[in-house]
Design an enzyme around this catalytic site. Structure first.
Site, PDB file in Angstrom:
ATOM      1  N   LYS A   7       1.085  -1.549   0.032  1.00 10.93           N
ATOM      2  CA  LYS A   7       0.015   0.627  -0.303  1.00 10.93           C
ATOM      3  C   LYS A   7       0.771   1.320  -0.132  1.00 10.93           C
ATOM      4  CE  LYS A   7       0.871   0.985   4.458  1.00 10.93           C
ATOM      5  NZ  LYS A   7       1.620   2.950   5.357  1.00 10.93           N
TER       6      LYS A   7
ATOM      7  N   PRO B  70      11.536  -2.767   5.885  1.00 10.24           N
ATOM      8  CA  PRO B  70      10.329  -1.687   6.297  1.00 10.24           C
ATOM      9  C   PRO B  70      10.542  -1.066   5.805  1.00 10.24           C
ATOM     10  CG  PRO B  70      12.410  -1.692   8.137  1.00 10.24           C
ATOM     11  CD  PRO B  70      12.898  -2.472   7.293  1.00 10.24           C
TER      12      PRO B  70
ATOM     13  N   ASP C 287      -2.017  -2.094  10.691  1.00 11.29           N
ATOM     14  CA  ASP C 287      -2.647  -1.397   8.766  1.00 11.29           C
ATOM     15  C   ASP C 287      -2.788  -3.205   8.283  1.00 11.29           C
ATOM     16  OD1 ASP C 287      -2.093   0.962   8.462  1.00 11.29           O
ATOM     17  OD2 ASP C 287       0.423  -0.163   7.655  1.00 11.29           O
TER      18      ASP C 287
HETATM   19  C1  SUD Z   1       2.545   4.589   9.699  1.00 13.06           C
HETATM   20  C2  SUD Z   1       1.335   2.790   8.988  1.00 13.06           C
HETATM   21  C3  SUD Z   1       0.635   4.787   8.488  1.00 13.06           C
HETATM   22  O1  SUD Z   1       0.431   3.575   7.478  1.00 13.06           O
HETATM   23  O2  SUD Z   1       2.350   2.314   8.774  1.00 13.06           O
HETATM   24  P1  SUD Z   1       3.580   1.717   7.888  1.00 13.06           P
HETATM   25  O3  SUD Z   1       4.885   2.934   7.797  1.00 13.06           O
HETATM   26  O4  SUD Z   1       3.573   1.224   9.464  1.00 13.06           O
HETATM   27  O5  SUD Z   1       3.784   0.886   6.851  1.00 13.06           O
HETATM   28  C4  SUD Z   1       1.130   2.807   9.689  1.00 13.06           C
HETATM   29  O6  SUD Z   1       0.317   3.618  10.936  1.00 13.06           O
HETATM   30  C5  SUD Z   1       2.003   1.625  11.054  1.00 13.06           C
HETATM   31  O7  SUD Z   1       1.146   0.877  11.061  1.00 13.06           O
HETATM   32  P2  SUD Z   1       1.845  -0.783  11.710  1.00 13.06           P
HETATM   33  O8  SUD Z   1       2.938  -0.940  11.043  1.00 13.06           O
HETATM   34  O9  SUD Z   1       0.574  -1.873  11.393  1.00 13.06           O
HETATM   35  O10 SUD Z   1       1.679  -0.155  12.892  1.00 13.06           O
HETATM   36  P3  SUD Z   1       1.142  -1.691  14.200  1.00 13.06           P
HETATM   37  O11 SUD Z   1       2.831  -2.579  14.339  1.00 13.06           O
HETATM   38  O12 SUD Z   1       0.335  -1.893  14.795  1.00 13.06           O
HETATM   39  O13 SUD Z   1       2.534  -0.722  15.742  1.00 13.06           O
HETATM   40  C6  SUD Z   1       3.874  -0.245  15.954  1.00 13.06           C
HETATM   41  C7  SUD Z   1       4.000   0.633  16.476  1.00 13.06           C
HETATM   42  O14 SUD Z   1       3.784   2.803  16.032  1.00 13.06           O
HETATM   43  C8  SUD Z   1       2.509   3.000  17.346  1.00 13.06           C
HETATM   44  N1  SUD Z   1       1.335   3.357  16.143  1.00 13.06           N
HETATM   45  C9  SUD Z   1       1.516   2.805  15.205  1.00 13.06           C
HETATM   46  C10 SUD Z   1       0.024   3.014  14.983  1.00 13.06           C
HETATM   47  C11 SUD Z   1      -0.616   3.966  15.128  1.00 13.06           C
HETATM   48  N2  SUD Z   1      -2.002   4.523  14.702  1.00 13.06           N
HETATM   49  N3  SUD Z   1       0.012   5.035  16.003  1.00 13.06           N
HETATM   50  C12 SUD Z   1       0.677   4.409  16.888  1.00 13.06           C
HETATM   51  O15 SUD Z   1       1.357   5.087  17.998  1.00 13.06           O
HETATM   52  C13 SUD Z   1       2.795   2.310  18.293  1.00 13.06           C
HETATM   53  O16 SUD Z   1       3.608   2.590  19.286  1.00 13.06           O
HETATM   54  C14 SUD Z   1       3.168   0.913  18.129  1.00 13.06           C
HETATM   55  O17 SUD Z   1       3.777   0.092  19.045  1.00 13.06           O
HETATM   56  N1  ADP Z   2       5.833 -10.803   6.276  1.00 15.17           N
HETATM   57  C1  ADP Z   2       6.859 -10.404   6.412  1.00 15.17           C
HETATM   58  N2  ADP Z   2       7.273  -9.199   5.845  1.00 15.17           N
HETATM   59  C2  ADP Z   2       8.346  -8.932   6.260  1.00 15.17           C
HETATM   60  N3  ADP Z   2       8.416  -7.966   7.856  1.00 15.17           N
HETATM   61  C3  ADP Z   2       8.398  -8.632   8.761  1.00 15.17           C
HETATM   62  C4  ADP Z   2       7.298 -10.058   8.296  1.00 15.17           C
HETATM   63  N4  ADP Z   2       6.529  -9.920   9.088  1.00 15.17           N
HETATM   64  C5  ADP Z   2       7.726  -9.548  10.425  1.00 15.17           C
HETATM   65  N5  ADP Z   2       8.642  -8.420   9.376  1.00 15.17           N
HETATM   66  C6  ADP Z   2       8.137  -8.066  10.733  1.00 15.17           C
HETATM   67  O1  ADP Z   2       7.963  -6.311  10.178  1.00 15.17           O
HETATM   68  C7  ADP Z   2       8.457  -5.574  10.406  1.00 15.17           C
HETATM   69  C8  ADP Z   2       8.328  -4.361   9.454  1.00 15.17           C
HETATM   70  O2  ADP Z   2       8.115  -4.643   8.019  1.00 15.17           O
HETATM   71  P1  ADP Z   2       7.024  -3.829   7.511  1.00 15.17           P
HETATM   72  O3  ADP Z   2       6.038  -4.390   7.358  1.00 15.17           O
HETATM   73  O4  ADP Z   2       7.580  -4.615   5.858  1.00 15.17           O
HETATM   74  O5  ADP Z   2       6.973  -2.861   7.315  1.00 15.17           O
HETATM   75  P2  ADP Z   2       6.394  -1.731   6.928  1.00 15.17           P
HETATM   76  O6  ADP Z   2       4.286  -1.655   7.270  1.00 15.17           O
HETATM   77  O7  ADP Z   2       6.899  -0.040   7.325  1.00 15.17           O
HETATM   78  O8  ADP Z   2       6.003  -1.810   5.144  1.00 15.17           O
HETATM   79  C9  ADP Z   2      10.104  -5.637   9.549  1.00 15.17           C
HETATM   80  O9  ADP Z   2      11.618  -5.339   9.833  1.00 15.17           O
HETATM   81  C10 ADP Z   2      10.172  -7.330  10.474  1.00 15.17           C
HETATM   82  O10 ADP Z   2      11.376  -7.172  11.334  1.00 15.17           O
END
Ligand code: SUD
Ligand code: ADP
Length: 283
Positions: free
Chosen positions: A11, A95, A135
């Site tokens: 996404k 990530p 997410d």
């Molecule tokens: C920032 C976003 C935007 O789409 O995406 P990514 O950069 O990860 O892709 C999301 O909010 C990421 O969601 P996700 O990656 O599922 O987060 P999680 O693993 O549930 O949370 C990781 C940590 O981020 C913080 N967290 C996450 C989501 C949220 N709305 N508020 C937070 O403060 C918390 O400290 C949590 O412990």
């Molecule tokens: N199936 C998976 N693919 C990628 N990363 C994973 C997976 N399962 C667990 N992880 C852990 O989640 C962390 C975040 O990865 P990812 O979901 O790709 O990040 P982001 O949401 O920022 O794109 C990674 O550093 C890894 O340690």
């Protein structure tokens, strides 16, 4: 059906407004998420025990992979005393702010439900998804949606299929938790352009879409991470709309067409060989 192969789509966040920190430590967001064609490939088969093979690319093995937790919780929720064999071909950078792990977990829930003949309803799958990560519900629902709450309150938005994209990920990783903490420490808040983005998508209005791009994380992270500021600078010279996705470190640039996207990707990869670049489209 004893085995199924599915695409787990990445996404991008077209807007990402971060609100205040809540009492549970999470932040309310307002974000338009759009699935893109770039995906991992996942094969799920009925088995007696739980297994995970990473057949291509790099991802955590075994219990550290979110796919494992998704499979375990699915089997428990469906009261199945069986297992699942999972094969992951990892192609989404990680990530990156592209939701790769979340997409894989959502794909496992959907595929496992197929393999075992739909023991769980869509609402039960969504509730398992919400317990796996902020997410994951969006990745399960797919398409394009306005995501609020911590991401679980979703309103479908008209997707814009086939927008040509260049994905660029510099060679650094950003921690999502640290990125949210950084927002708390900064006092500037950009206005929320999410309503405007919904309108841009409905009207397929590229100028309005371009003007509505917004990611709160950029403000706090760019002054801290030189490589993100450098990526932003490298992309700015093409004169096309671009933005960091999620908490980074990947960016997306919207090209006029796929030919231009390929040209931009080649130019970037020539000049920054350590950066990941790919050409893809919105789904
Ligand atoms: C920032 C976003 C935007 O789409 O995406 P990514 O950069 O990860 O892709 C999301 O909010 C990421 O969601 P996700 O990656 O599922 O987060 P999680 O693993 O549930 O949370 C990781 C940590 O981020 C913080 N967290 C996450 C989501 C949220 N709305 N508020 C937070 O403060 C918390 O400290 C949590 O412990
Ligand atoms: N199936 C998976 N693919 C990628 N990363 C994973 C997976 N399962 C667990 N992880 C852990 O989640 C962390 C975040 O990865 P990812 O979901 O790709 O990040 P982001 O949401 O920022 O794109 C990674 O550093 C890894 O340690």
């Amino acid at each position: 059906m004893s085995s199924i192969t599915v695409a787990a789509h990445a996404k991008i966040n077209l807007t990402l407004y971060v609100g205040n920190k809540r009492s549970d430590g999470y932040h309310d967001i307002d974000s338009i998420m759009h699935q893109i064609v770039l995906s991992d490939e996942i094969t799920v088969s009925a088995d007696d025990s739980l297994r995970l093979t990473v057949a291509e690319g790099t991802a955590p093995a075994g219990e550290d992979n979110l796919m494992w937790t998704a499979a375990r919780r699915f089997l428990d929720a469906a009261s199945l005393t069986k297992g699942l064999s999972m094969i992951l071909k990892k192609r989404i950078p990680s990530p990156a702010g592209m939701g790769g792990g979340s997409a894989d977990a959502a794909a496992v829930l959907l595929a496992a439900n197929e393999v075992y003949d739909h023991p769980l309803s869509q609402d039960e799958l969504l509730s398992l998804a919400a317990g796996l990560g902020a997410d994951v519900p969006f990745c399960l629902a797919g398409g394009c949606a306005r995501c609020q709450g911590i991401g679980e309150k979703m309103t479908p938005v008209t997707p814009w299929h086939g927008l040509p994209l260049v994905i660029v990920r510099p060679d650094i990783s950003v921690s999502t938790g640290a990125a949210y903490a950084q927002i708390d420490a900064s006092s500037h808040k950009r206005p929320d352009t999410t309503e405007q983005m919904v309108q841009a998508l409905e009207e397929k209005n590229i100028s309005l879409l371009s003007a509505s791009l917004m990611n709160h994380f950029e403000e706090g992270l760019f002054p801290q991470e030189d490589e993100l500021a450098r990526t932003s600078e490298a992309l700015s010279r093409f004169g096309r709309p671009f933005q960091m996705t999620g908490s980074g470190s990947a960016f997306f640039l919207i090209a006029d067409d796929l030919k231009e996207a390929r040209h931009i990707a080649e130019t970037i990869s020539r000049e920054h060989s350590a950066w990941y670049t790919a050409v893809t489209e919105t789904l």
